[in-house]
Design a protein around this motif. Structure first.
Motif, PDB file in Angstrom:
ATOM      1  N   PRO A 342       0.828  -1.222   0.000  1.00 53.99           N
ATOM      2  CA  PRO A 342       0.000   0.000   0.000  1.00 53.99           C
ATOM      3  C   PRO A 342       0.853   1.259   0.000  1.00 53.99           C
ATOM      4  CG  PRO A 342      -0.005  -1.028   2.163  1.00 53.99           C
ATOM      5  CD  PRO A 342       0.707  -1.974   1.259  1.00 53.99           C
ATOM      6  N   ARG A 343       0.288   2.303  -0.576  1.00 47.56           N
ATOM      7  CA  ARG A 343       0.927   3.605  -0.591  1.00 47.56           C
ATOM      8  C   ARG A 343      -0.136   4.641  -0.259  1.00 47.56           C
ATOM      9  NH1 ARG A 343       4.107   6.484  -5.680  1.00 47.56           N
ATOM     10  NH2 ARG A 343       5.019   8.197  -4.503  1.00 47.56           N
ATOM     11  N   TYR A 344       0.152   5.498   0.711  1.00 46.89           N
ATOM     12  CA  TYR A 344      -0.854   6.424   1.197  1.00 46.89           C
ATOM     13  C   TYR A 344      -0.375   7.865   1.073  1.00 46.89           C
ATOM     14  CZ  TYR A 344      -2.689   2.163   3.356  1.00 46.89           C
ATOM     15  OH  TYR A 344      -3.170   0.895   3.571  1.00 46.89           O
ATOM     16  N   ALA A 345      -1.355   8.789   1.183  1.00 41.15           N
ATOM     17  CA  ALA A 345      -1.094  10.222   1.258  1.00 41.15           C
ATOM     18  C   ALA A 345      -1.913  10.783   2.416  1.00 41.15           C
ATOM     19  CB  ALA A 345      -1.474  10.920  -0.042  1.00 41.15           C
ATOM     20  N   HIS A 346      -1.422  11.858   2.993  1.00 43.01           N
ATOM     21  CA  HIS A 346      -2.140  12.493   4.086  1.00 43.01           C
ATOM     22  C   HIS A 346      -3.484  13.019   3.587  1.00 43.01           C
ATOM     23  CE1 HIS A 346       0.687  12.509   7.468  1.00 43.01           C
ATOM     24  NE2 HIS A 346       1.635  12.567   6.557  1.00 43.01           N
ATOM     25  N   GLY A 347      -4.548  12.716   4.338  1.00 42.53           N
ATOM     26  CA  GLY A 347      -5.870  13.211   3.985  1.00 42.53           C
ATOM     27  C   GLY A 347      -6.454  14.147   5.019  1.00 42.53           C
ATOM     28  N   CYS A 348      -5.656  14.512   5.992  1.00 39.58           N
ATOM     29  CA  CYS A 348      -6.133  15.380   7.073  1.00 39.58           C
ATOM     30  C   CYS A 348      -6.180  16.830   6.602  1.00 39.58           C
ATOM     31  CB  CYS A 348      -5.234  15.240   8.298  1.00 39.58           C
ATOM     32  SG  CYS A 348      -3.463  15.319   7.916  1.00 39.58           S
ATOM     33  N   SER A 349      -7.222  17.550   7.041  1.00 32.63           N
ATOM     34  CA  SER A 349      -7.354  18.961   6.680  1.00 32.63           C
ATOM     35  C   SER A 349      -6.320  19.811   7.403  1.00 32.63           C
ATOM     36  CB  SER A 349      -8.768  19.460   7.010  1.00 32.63           C
ATOM     37  OG  SER A 349      -9.060  19.240   8.390  1.00 32.63           O
ATOM     38  N   GLU A 350      -5.987  19.427   8.617  1.00 31.83           N
ATOM     39  CA  GLU A 350      -4.938  20.085   9.384  1.00 31.83           C
ATOM     40  C   GLU A 350      -3.810  19.080   9.629  1.00 31.83           C
ATOM     41  OE1 GLU A 350      -6.527  21.643  12.941  1.00 31.83           O
ATOM     42  OE2 GLU A 350      -7.917  23.031  11.934  1.00 31.83           O
ATOM     43  N   PRO A 351      -2.568  19.532   9.704  1.00 30.85           N
ATOM     44  CA  PRO A 351      -1.447  18.590   9.902  1.00 30.85           C
ATOM     45  C   PRO A 351      -1.670  17.733  11.144  1.00 30.85           C
ATOM     46  CG  PRO A 351      -0.633  20.775   9.371  1.00 30.85           C
ATOM     47  CD  PRO A 351      -2.111  20.924   9.566  1.00 30.85           C
ATOM     48  N   CYS A 352      -1.541  16.410  10.948  1.00 28.61           N
ATOM     49  CA  CYS A 352      -1.770  15.473  12.039  1.00 28.61           C
ATOM     50  C   CYS A 352      -0.503  15.182  12.827  1.00 28.61           C
ATOM     51  CB  CYS A 352      -2.372  14.176  11.517  1.00 28.61           C
ATOM     52  SG  CYS A 352      -1.310  13.302  10.335  1.00 28.61           S
ATOM     53  N   GLN A 353       0.600  15.795  12.454  1.00 24.03           N
ATOM     54  CA  GLN A 353       1.879  15.650  13.160  1.00 24.03           C
ATOM     55  C   GLN A 353       2.437  14.227  13.083  1.00 24.03           C
ATOM     56  OE1 GLN A 353       3.279  18.408  14.124  1.00 24.03           O
ATOM     57  NE2 GLN A 353       1.418  19.583  13.685  1.00 24.03           N
ATOM     58  N   ARG A 354       1.943  13.427  12.137  1.00 25.21           N
ATOM     59  CA  ARG A 354       2.460  12.072  11.955  1.00 25.21           C
ATOM     60  C   ARG A 354       3.403  12.072  10.757  1.00 25.21           C
ATOM     61  NH1 ARG A 354      -2.564  11.392  14.174  1.00 25.21           N
ATOM     62  NH2 ARG A 354      -2.754   9.754  15.777  1.00 25.21           N
ATOM     63  N   PRO A 355       4.634  11.579  10.926  1.00 24.73           N
ATOM     64  CA  PRO A 355       5.611  11.673   9.827  1.00 24.73           C
ATOM     65  C   PRO A 355       5.259  10.806   8.633  1.00 24.73           C
ATOM     66  CG  PRO A 355       6.480  10.360  11.638  1.00 24.73           C
ATOM     67  CD  PRO A 355       5.192  10.931  12.121  1.00 24.73           C
ATOM     68  N   PRO A 361      -4.797   9.397  10.385  1.00 21.88           N
ATOM     69  CA  PRO A 361      -6.159   8.882  10.587  1.00 21.88           C
ATOM     70  C   PRO A 361      -7.040   9.011   9.343  1.00 21.88           C
ATOM     71  CG  PRO A 361      -5.484  10.273  12.423  1.00 21.88           C
ATOM     72  CD  PRO A 361      -4.460  10.454  11.357  1.00 21.88           C
ATOM     73  N   ALA A 362      -6.783  10.038   8.538  1.00 24.89           N
ATOM     74  CA  ALA A 362      -7.590  10.258   7.327  1.00 24.89           C
ATOM     75  C   ALA A 362      -6.788   9.943   6.067  1.00 24.89           C
ATOM     76  CB  ALA A 362      -8.092  11.700   7.298  1.00 24.89           C
ATOM     77  N   ARG A 363      -5.937   8.932   6.149  1.00 28.64           N
ATOM     78  CA  ARG A 363      -5.051   8.615   5.019  1.00 28.64           C
ATOM     79  C   ARG A 363      -5.844   8.261   3.762  1.00 28.64           C
ATOM     80  NH1 ARG A 363      -2.851   2.772   7.295  1.00 28.64           N
ATOM     81  NH2 ARG A 363      -4.776   1.589   6.905  1.00 28.64           N
ATOM     82  N   ILE A 364      -5.234   8.561   2.633  1.00 26.92           N
ATOM     83  CA  ILE A 364      -5.836   8.306   1.326  1.00 26.92           C
ATOM     84  C   ILE A 364      -4.957   7.320   0.579  1.00 26.92           C
ATOM     85  CG2 ILE A 364      -6.567   9.323  -0.858  1.00 26.92           C
ATOM     86  CD1 ILE A 364      -6.905  11.981   0.610  1.00 26.92           C
ATOM     87  N   SER A 365      -5.545   6.239   0.105  1.00 27.58           N
ATOM     88  CA  SER A 365      -4.792   5.233  -0.634  1.00 27.58           C
ATOM     89  C   SER A 365      -4.474   5.744  -2.039  1.00 27.58           C
ATOM     90  CB  SER A 365      -5.589   3.931  -0.728  1.00 27.58           C
ATOM     91  OG  SER A 365      -4.879   2.969  -1.481  1.00 27.58           O
ATOM     92  N   LYS A 366      -3.234   5.630  -2.438  1.00 30.07           N
ATOM     93  CA  LYS A 366      -2.796   6.101  -3.760  1.00 30.07           C
ATOM     94  C   LYS A 366      -2.396   4.953  -4.675  1.00 30.07           C
ATOM     95  CE  LYS A 366      -0.597   9.814  -4.310  1.00 30.07           C
ATOM     96  NZ  LYS A 366       0.452  10.860  -4.376  1.00 30.07           N
ATOM     97  N   ARG A 367      -2.663   3.721  -4.240  1.00 26.50           N
ATOM     98  CA  ARG A 367      -2.286   2.563  -5.041  1.00 26.50           C
ATOM     99  C   ARG A 367      -3.358   1.489  -4.892  1.00 26.50           C
ATOM    100  NH1 ARG A 367       3.546   0.371  -3.868  1.00 26.50           N
ATOM    101  NH2 ARG A 367       4.063   2.257  -5.066  1.00 26.50           N
ATOM    102  N   PRO A 368      -3.736   0.815  -5.961  1.00 24.15           N
ATOM    103  CA  PRO A 368      -4.724  -0.272  -5.837  1.00 24.15           C
ATOM    104  C   PRO A 368      -4.172  -1.424  -4.997  1.00 24.15           C
ATOM    105  CG  PRO A 368      -3.761  -0.244  -8.035  1.00 24.15           C
ATOM    106  CD  PRO A 368      -3.292   1.006  -7.351  1.00 24.15           C
TER     107      PRO A 368
END
Length: 541
Positions: A342-355, A361-368
């Motif tokens: 899997p490959r994800y991108a940040h989906g949070c509206s405000e920075p979640c401070q997770r590297p 928590p609101a990650r978006i999948s960028k790969r099938p």
């Protein structure tokens, strides 16, 4: 009376442009410039406003004996003023421009060399090919010295004849080309996993040191220095070798497209890799692993790895639609897809401070979740042995119980190896399960891919012919058997036993140890007797 410029009054002194003065004197413009440079003809003004008076032309003609006099002798362009006599002595010297008959020009496609009075430099033009619009592709060289210019023109002509000329157009910086290649060219040809490996090599190792280099001017020694620096900083030779293959591929594409005339990476020497011999797990160790796996959740996963040799992505990508369990004794399954990391991108509206985006928590999948198998040969079928068919049915029953317990949380996507809510298993978690299984059984640590080597070696021990093994393992080439199938001590002893049975048979036909033993005392005494007799014979003679 010479013809002056149109529009001049009779009272004004008559002057000529350089082109007009050359026609009046019956010489070329280049010859006239050499006369001017030698101080034989006086001029007025500089550059484009340079003019030659009618009196200066008359004085030159009177001093040189007319139009047929020595004024037609060429003056070498040495930068110093010479008299007519000095010019005559310099005729024929090496480096003096070749004179062409008046009214002729260099044929189309030939090199052109001339001296420019404007910038006091020698210029050369070489036709190296044809542009995309059909016009000639002419390259320019210049120098203050005629000798140096002729050398440049000769080198350019030689490169043209050898096909080593870069095509006309944008000249790439090495760093810019690598980024363009890995972001726009690579994704069109290879899988995402391969692209990720290329990106790591490009952004981490190649671009930082190549951003200012021209693509067609990087020497092979630069890459060899990079490999050495990488290993001195703790990288393994295999990592440096991977960077070498990535750079060689990138420069190969640039060379094929005409952005550079040669591939310097192909000339660089990569570090040597000493391949370590893989030690597959023995039959007894496989039985121990399978016994422990049956006590764990998703124990079928390790049956697929150790018995059938499925790659990690192939095993995690199986769905129930790939299994045929309807007819007892004819059970089987097909490998059709590959589970991708899997490959994800940040989906949070405000920075979640997770590297890491995967922890958002609101990650978006960028790969099938799945993709095609490694190769065409990877699409294959297996028949299920009876005991393993029973294990598959038991696994399906256990998963059905988990589905009922999960209720609405269950993702009904049909995965054979699934999480507790029916989702596909993350390859990273699958790797951790393998390591935990090894620790539980007390066996030596090994790679997850070693299970595939073990399955191939078990097929060799079972006597499965090579062509069948190639089909079952999904190899595109039978030479893969040399990498995956290992001749263990058990296989060697079995081969030795078969050879012994072939030569001496079994039971009563087998010779006793005393029949095969060589008696040293008899052999030595026989040799001594023969030697003694020969010695006595020699002495008698």
């Amino acid at each position: 009376m010479l013809c002056g410029l149109a529009g001049q009054h009779d009272d004004d002194p008559v002057t000529f442009r350089v082109e007009e003065a050359a026609r009046e004197l019956g010489m070329s413009r280049a010859q006239l410039y050499r006369r001017i440079k030698a101080g034989e003809i006086a001029t007025q003004g500089e550059g484009r406003s340079r003019r030659i008076s009618e009196q200066a032309i008359a004085d030159f003609m009177a001093g040189s004996g007319g139009l047929d006099g020595p004024k037609r002798e060429s003056v070498p362009a040495t930068g110093a003023k010479r008299s007519v006599s000095a010019t005559s002595k310099a005729k024929g010297r090496r480096g003096t421009p070749r004179r062409r008959p008046e009214g002729t020009r260099v044929p189309n496609g030939e090199n052109s060399i001339y001296f420019s009075e404007t910038d006091q430099s020698w210029h050369g033009w070489v036709t190296v090919g044809v542009l995309k619009d059909g016009s000639p592709d002419r390259r320019h060289r210049m120098s203050k010295s005629e000798k140096a210019l002729r050398k440049k023109v000769k080198e350019l002509t030689k490169a043209r004849d050898e096909g080593a000329i870069r095509e006309a157009g944008r000249r790439w910086r090495a760093g810019d080309w690598l980024i363009h290649w890995v972001e726009n060219v690579v994704p069109l040809q290879v899988r995402d996993s391969t692209t990720e490996g290329y990106r790591t090599d490009v952004y981490k190792h190649l671009v930082p040191g190549l951003s200012k280099h021209w693509l067609d001017a990087v020497p092979p020694e630069w890459f060899e220095g990079l490999y050495l620096t990488m290993m001195q900083n703790g990288a393994k030779p295999a990592t440096a070798h991977h960077v070498h293959r990535t750079a060689r591929t990138a420069w190969g594409v640039a060379c094929a497209r005409g952005h550079t005339s040669k591939n310097p990476v192909a000339l660089a020497k990569p570090p040597r890799i000493e391949e370590e011999e893989i030690e597959p797990y023995s039959l007894e160790e496989v039985q121990l692993l399978l016994g422990a796996a049956m006590e764990r959740r998703n124990g079928l996963r390790w049956v697929l790895a150790l018995v059938f040799g499925l790659r990690q992505g192939e095993a995690l990508g199986l769905k129930w639609e790939d299994f045929d369990l309807d007819i007892v004794g004819e059970e089987g399954f097909r490998v059709r897809r590959n589970r991708l990391r899997p490959r994800y991108a940040h989906g949070c509206s405000e920075p979640c401070q997770r590297p890491y985006a995967g922890h958002c928590p609101a990650r978006i999948s960028k790969r099938p979740k799945t993709g095609p198998v490694k190769s065409k040969a990877g699409r294959r079928s297996w028949a299920l042995p009876g005991p393993i068919a029973v294990v598959v049915r038991m696994h399906r029953v256990a998963q059905e119980e988990e589905r009922v317990a999960a209720g609405d949380r269950w993702l009904d996507e049909g995965w054979v190896i699934a999480t507790e809510n029916g989702d596909a298993v993350n390859p990273r978690n699958d790797w951790a399960e393998w390591k935990e299984l090894l620790r539980e059984t007390g066996l030596r640590d090994g790679r997850l891919h070693d299970a595939r080597h073990t399955a191939a070696t078990l097929l060799l021990r079972a006597g499965i012919v090579e062509r069948t093994t190639q089909s079952l393992m999904g190899w595109g080439d039978t030479r893969n058997a040399q990498r995956y199938q290992h001749v263990t001590g058990v296989i060697q002893r079995d081969a030795a036993s078969r050879v012994g049975t072939l030569l001496w048979g079994v039971g009563e036909l087998a010779p006793s140890p005393s029949q095969l033993a060589i008696k040293p005392s008899q052999t030595v005494s026989g040799e001594l007797s023969a030697t003694g007799s020969a010695t006595e014979t020699d002495q008698s003679h």
